[in-house]
Design a protein around this motif. Structure first.
Motif, PDB file in Angstrom:
ATOM      1  N   GLN A 250       4.663  21.444   2.905  1.00 32.49           N
ATOM      2  CA  GLN A 250       4.601  21.180   1.477  1.00 32.49           C
ATOM      3  C   GLN A 250       4.745  22.478   0.678  1.00 32.49           C
ATOM      4  N   LYS A 251       5.493  22.424  -0.399  1.00 36.88           N
ATOM      5  CA  LYS A 251       5.694  23.574  -1.265  1.00 36.88           C
ATOM      6  C   LYS A 251       4.896  23.478  -2.563  1.00 36.88           C
ATOM      7  N   GLY A 252       4.571  22.262  -2.954  1.00 42.03           N
ATOM      8  CA  GLY A 252       3.756  22.088  -4.136  1.00 42.03           C
ATOM      9  C   GLY A 252       2.286  22.161  -3.818  1.00 42.03           C
ATOM     10  N   THR A 253       1.453  21.903  -4.827  1.00 45.82           N
ATOM     11  CA  THR A 253       0.008  21.926  -4.658  1.00 45.82           C
ATOM     12  C   THR A 253      -0.551  20.523  -4.574  1.00 45.82           C
ATOM     13  N   ARG A 254      -1.419  20.285  -3.592  1.00 48.26           N
ATOM     14  CA  ARG A 254      -2.029  18.943  -3.472  1.00 48.26           C
ATOM     15  C   ARG A 254      -2.728  18.590  -4.777  1.00 48.26           C
ATOM     16  N   LEU A 255      -2.577  17.339  -5.184  1.00 48.11           N
ATOM     17  CA  LEU A 255      -3.177  16.878  -6.431  1.00 48.11           C
ATOM     18  C   LEU A 255      -4.705  16.892  -6.367  1.00 48.11           C
ATOM     19  N   GLY A 256      -5.234  16.514  -5.214  1.00 49.25           N
ATOM     20  CA  GLY A 256      -6.678  16.462  -5.077  1.00 49.25           C
ATOM     21  C   GLY A 256      -7.313  15.260  -5.740  1.00 49.25           C
ATOM     22  N   CYS A 257      -6.510  14.190  -5.925  1.00 46.82           N
ATOM     23  CA  CYS A 257      -7.046  12.990  -6.568  1.00 46.82           C
ATOM     24  C   CYS A 257      -7.924  12.209  -5.594  1.00 46.82           C
TER      25      CYS A 257
ATOM     26  N   ILE B 268      11.245  15.090   0.657  1.00 47.76           N
ATOM     27  CA  ILE B 268      10.549  14.050  -0.093  1.00 47.76           C
ATOM     28  C   ILE B 268       9.311  13.570   0.654  1.00 47.76           C
ATOM     29  N   MET B 269       9.457  13.313   1.942  1.00 51.73           N
ATOM     30  CA  MET B 269       8.330  12.824   2.748  1.00 51.73           C
ATOM     31  C   MET B 269       7.247  13.883   2.892  1.00 51.73           C
ATOM     32  N   ALA B 270       7.647  15.144   2.940  1.00 49.03           N
ATOM     33  CA  ALA B 270       6.661  16.218   3.049  1.00 49.03           C
ATOM     34  C   ALA B 270       5.830  16.317   1.774  1.00 49.03           C
ATOM     35  N   GLU B 271       6.482  16.297   0.612  1.00 49.08           N
ATOM     36  CA  GLU B 271       5.756  16.448  -0.645  1.00 49.08           C
ATOM     37  C   GLU B 271       4.907  15.233  -0.975  1.00 49.08           C
ATOM     38  N   GLN B 272       5.350  14.032  -0.565  1.00 49.12           N
ATOM     39  CA  GLN B 272       4.597  12.823  -0.887  1.00 49.12           C
ATOM     40  C   GLN B 272       3.507  12.521   0.122  1.00 49.12           C
ATOM     41  N   TYR B 273       3.802  12.685   1.391  1.00 52.62           N
ATOM     42  CA  TYR B 273       2.858  12.251   2.434  1.00 52.62           C
ATOM     43  C   TYR B 273       2.427  13.363   3.385  1.00 52.62           C
ATOM     44  N   ASP B 274       3.042  14.562   3.282  1.00 57.76           N
ATOM     45  CA  ASP B 274       2.788  15.655   4.228  1.00 57.76           C
ATOM     46  C   ASP B 274       3.034  15.177   5.659  1.00 57.76           C
TER      47      ASP B 274
ATOM     48  N   ASN C 132       0.279   4.295  -7.766  1.00 55.43           N
ATOM     49  CA  ASN C 132      -0.590   3.741  -6.733  1.00 55.43           C
ATOM     50  C   ASN C 132      -1.713   4.726  -6.417  1.00 55.43           C
ATOM     51  N   ILE C 133      -2.949   4.271  -6.619  1.00 53.01           N
ATOM     52  CA  ILE C 133      -4.105   5.114  -6.387  1.00 53.01           C
ATOM     53  C   ILE C 133      -4.585   5.035  -4.938  1.00 53.01           C
ATOM     54  N   ASN C 134      -3.878   4.236  -4.119  1.00 51.83           N
ATOM     55  CA  ASN C 134      -4.240   4.116  -2.706  1.00 51.83           C
ATOM     56  C   ASN C 134      -4.243   5.503  -2.056  1.00 51.83           C
ATOM     57  N   PRO C 135      -5.336   5.865  -1.362  1.00 52.71           N
ATOM     58  CA  PRO C 135      -5.436   7.200  -0.753  1.00 52.71           C
ATOM     59  C   PRO C 135      -4.282   7.522   0.189  1.00 52.71           C
ATOM     60  N   THR C 136      -3.711   6.494   0.825  1.00 48.56           N
ATOM     61  CA  THR C 136      -2.585   6.732   1.726  1.00 48.56           C
ATOM     62  C   THR C 136      -1.403   7.319   0.972  1.00 48.56           C
ATOM     63  N   VAL C 137      -1.243   6.897  -0.281  1.00 55.58           N
ATOM     64  CA  VAL C 137      -0.115   7.357  -1.082  1.00 55.58           C
ATOM     65  C   VAL C 137      -0.450   8.631  -1.844  1.00 55.58           C
ATOM     66  N   ILE C 138      -1.596   8.630  -2.513  1.00 58.19           N
ATOM     67  CA  ILE C 138      -1.909   9.724  -3.423  1.00 58.19           C
ATOM     68  C   ILE C 138      -2.675  10.851  -2.744  1.00 58.19           C
ATOM     69  N   GLY C 139      -3.288  10.553  -1.604  1.00 62.15           N
ATOM     70  CA  GLY C 139      -4.182  11.525  -0.971  1.00 62.15           C
ATOM     71  C   GLY C 139      -3.519  12.815  -0.541  1.00 62.15           C
ATOM     72  N   ASN C 140      -2.247  12.744  -0.156  1.00 65.34           N
ATOM     73  CA  ASN C 140      -1.553  13.932   0.333  1.00 65.34           C
ATOM     74  C   ASN C 140      -0.442  14.402  -0.596  1.00 65.34           C
ATOM     75  N   ALA C 141      -0.249  13.725  -1.708  1.00 63.85           N
ATOM     76  CA  ALA C 141       0.875  14.029  -2.597  1.00 63.85           C
ATOM     77  C   ALA C 141       0.670  15.354  -3.322  1.00 63.85           C
TER      78      ALA C 141
ATOM     79  N   PRO D  40       0.795  -1.230   0.000  1.00 66.34           N
ATOM     80  CA  PRO D  40       0.000   0.000   0.000  1.00 66.34           C
ATOM     81  C   PRO D  40       0.826   1.278   0.000  1.00 66.34           C
ATOM     82  N   MET D  41       2.119   1.177   0.353  1.00 71.29           N
ATOM     83  CA  MET D  41       2.954   2.369   0.420  1.00 71.29           C
ATOM     84  C   MET D  41       3.822   2.559  -0.823  1.00 71.29           C
ATOM     85  N   GLN D  42       3.758   1.612  -1.768  1.00 68.49           N
ATOM     86  CA  GLN D  42       4.529   1.765  -2.996  1.00 68.49           C
ATOM     87  C   GLN D  42       3.942   2.898  -3.829  1.00 68.49           C
ATOM     88  N   VAL D  43       4.777   3.816  -4.220  1.00 65.14           N
ATOM     89  CA  VAL D  43       4.297   4.996  -4.943  1.00 65.14           C
ATOM     90  C   VAL D  43       4.024   4.690  -6.414  1.00 65.14           C
TER      91      VAL D  43
END
Length: 457
Positions: free
Chosen positions: A450-457, A435-441, A314-323, A294-297
């Motif tokens: 985070q410096k980027g914008t959340r994807l909102g997927c 890296i951890m901030a941008e991927q998982y906050d 990975n569309i798992n919310p744990t991975v993509i939800g905060n990216a 579940p943590m594989q990006v």
């Protein structure tokens, strides 16, 4: 293997070909399904044997693309999965991926099959050049040279300026950027009267469009028959970027990919070319998946049927939800390099089991050895290229960020490499936090936001 550059003063020239449409299975006078079955029975061919047609490069027979010449001759397209090129006399690289075909001929009820490889060199009207032919059943090979539709001897080819150390009966080309043998005359059971070597003839080239891409025509209504590697590297990269398949991505991801494809000199194709020295001949496809971990990006696989490289996120919310978009953009670039490495080491069983960082180190050591630099330096130079692309992306989005942010996130996916481990502890800690901030906050407790914008997927 390193060989003197090839001698193609007399290489196949494409004549104006008939604009014949590709036939459907239903319209064909020849039962292509029965021929496919006959071919497989006589040769033992399986679609999974990617080196069946030619031992030097990978391919698959495309039975859905074929041309008939009467009721007793047909040509079936061979889809070349590697990037296959030759150098002609003026040092122009000619792309041959669309110029390999199976020729089937019937005498009575029995079919015989040959592999024909056409090597174009110019757009002149008359036929000059080479045809490589190989009897599929006996394995015997033949190389025929023509000048203005007239067959010429290898001695004439030899006098045209061939390097003395190169045998006259072999053809060499670039396979995925590396010079290697494509074919040599002889081999197989050339004396087998039941399966003679077909020598190849200019009429074959006139019977159908050898480089026709699905029967389409050029802008002027002519069949596109001369596949030159673009002289303009930017156009080559543009074509690769445009061919990336993102149909299965959600809009939130498509937007990031679209921006990466429109960067100036820092696109997906540009990153691959900087890393590998070439834009590969396969297509990229981006999809979403649910990984067992579940943590594989992300992950990369190869479609063994058509050579397409498939990159899954990975569309798992744990991975993509905060990216953020910075995290996804970096992953897209890194996985594009991963795809190149998977293709590069496809026939290396040991390498096939390696992770992306391990493949990266293996390749960087090989490239560094050939270029006389330290592989750690090679890796750091690549990170610099990734950082430049992500910075370019951020500026396109209007971000006002310190360069360090881009430099740090560029290490995403490669923190297990020797190059990363050679950094100071302070640098490694800062990079991992970014890296951890941008991927998982997940670095709020350390005030790393985070410096980027959340994807909102």
């Amino acid at each position: 293997m390193r060989i003197f550059l090839m001698y193609f003063s007399f290489l196949l020239l494409l004549l104006s070909c008939k604009n014949e449409p590709i036939l459907s299975l239903e319209d064909s006078e020849i039962n292509i399904k029965s021929i496919k079955a006959d071919f497989e029975k006589k040769t033992g061919y399986q679609q999974t044997d990617s080196f069946f047609v030619n031992a030097s490069f990978r391919s698959v027979i495309n039975w859905n693309t074929f041309y008939e010449s009467g009721k007793d001759t047909l040509y079936v397209k061979v889809r070349v999965l590697d990037r296959l090129e030759v150098l002609v006399a003026d040092s122009t690289r000619i792309l041959l991926n669309n110029n390999v075909w199976i020729r089937g001929t019937r005498n009575g009820e029995a079919w015989k099959y040959s592999v024909l490889t056409f090597i174009p060199s110019s757009k002149a009207t008359n036929y000059s050049g080479a045809i490589i032919s190989k009897s599929v059943q006996s394995g015997a090979q033949n190389i025929s040279f023509y000048e203005s539709n007239v067959k010429v001897s290898t001695e004439m080819v030899k006098k045209a300026g061939k390097a003395p150390a190169m045998p006259t009966n072999c053809v060499y080309g670039y396979i995925n950027g590396y010079l290697n043998e494509i074919s040599c005359s002889g081999g197989g059971s050339s004396g087998d009267e039941n399966n003679p070597t077909y020598p190849g003839d200019p009429r074959d080239y006139q019977n159908f469009p050898p480089s026709g891409g699905g029967g389409g025509t050029g802008g002027d209504g002519t069949v596109p028959t001369y596949n030159e590697v673009p002289d303009n590297p930017e156009k080559e990269a543009e074509n690769f970027n445009d061919a990336i398949d993102d149909a299965n991505l959600p809009d939130c991801m498509k937007q990031v990919l679209a921006a990466l494809k429109n960067l100036n000199g820092n696109t997906v194709a540009d990153i691959i070319k900087k890393f590998a020295g070439e834009v590969p001949g396969y297509n990229l496809k981006f999809v979403t998946e649910n990984f067992s971990d579940p943590m594989q990006v992300a992950g990369t696989n190869r479609n063994n049927y058509n050579g397409e490289m498939i990159i899954g996120f990975n569309i798992n919310p744990t991975v993509i939800g905060n990216a953020t978009d910075l995290a996804l953009g970096t992953t897209m670039l890194h996985e594009s390099i991963h795809a190149y490495l998977v293709a590069f080491y496809y026939n290396d069983p040991a390498a096939a089991k390696l992770s992306y960082p391990e493949l990266f180190v293996k390749y960087s050591k090989q490239k560094a050895f050939s270029n006389g630099i330290q592989h750690v330096t090679f890796a750091k130079n690549f990170i610099t290229d990734i950082a430049a692309s992500i910075k370019n992306y951020g500026e396109l989005k209007g971000y006002k960020l310190d360069k360090q942010v881009y430099d740090d996130i560029a290490w995403k996916g490669l923190v297990e490499t020797e190059a990363f481990k050679s950094l100071s502890d302070a640098h490694k800690a800062r990079i991992i936090d970014r890296i951890m901030a941008e991927q998982y906050d997940s670095r709020k407790e350390k005030n790393v936001t985070q410096k980027g914008t959340r994807l909102g997927c």
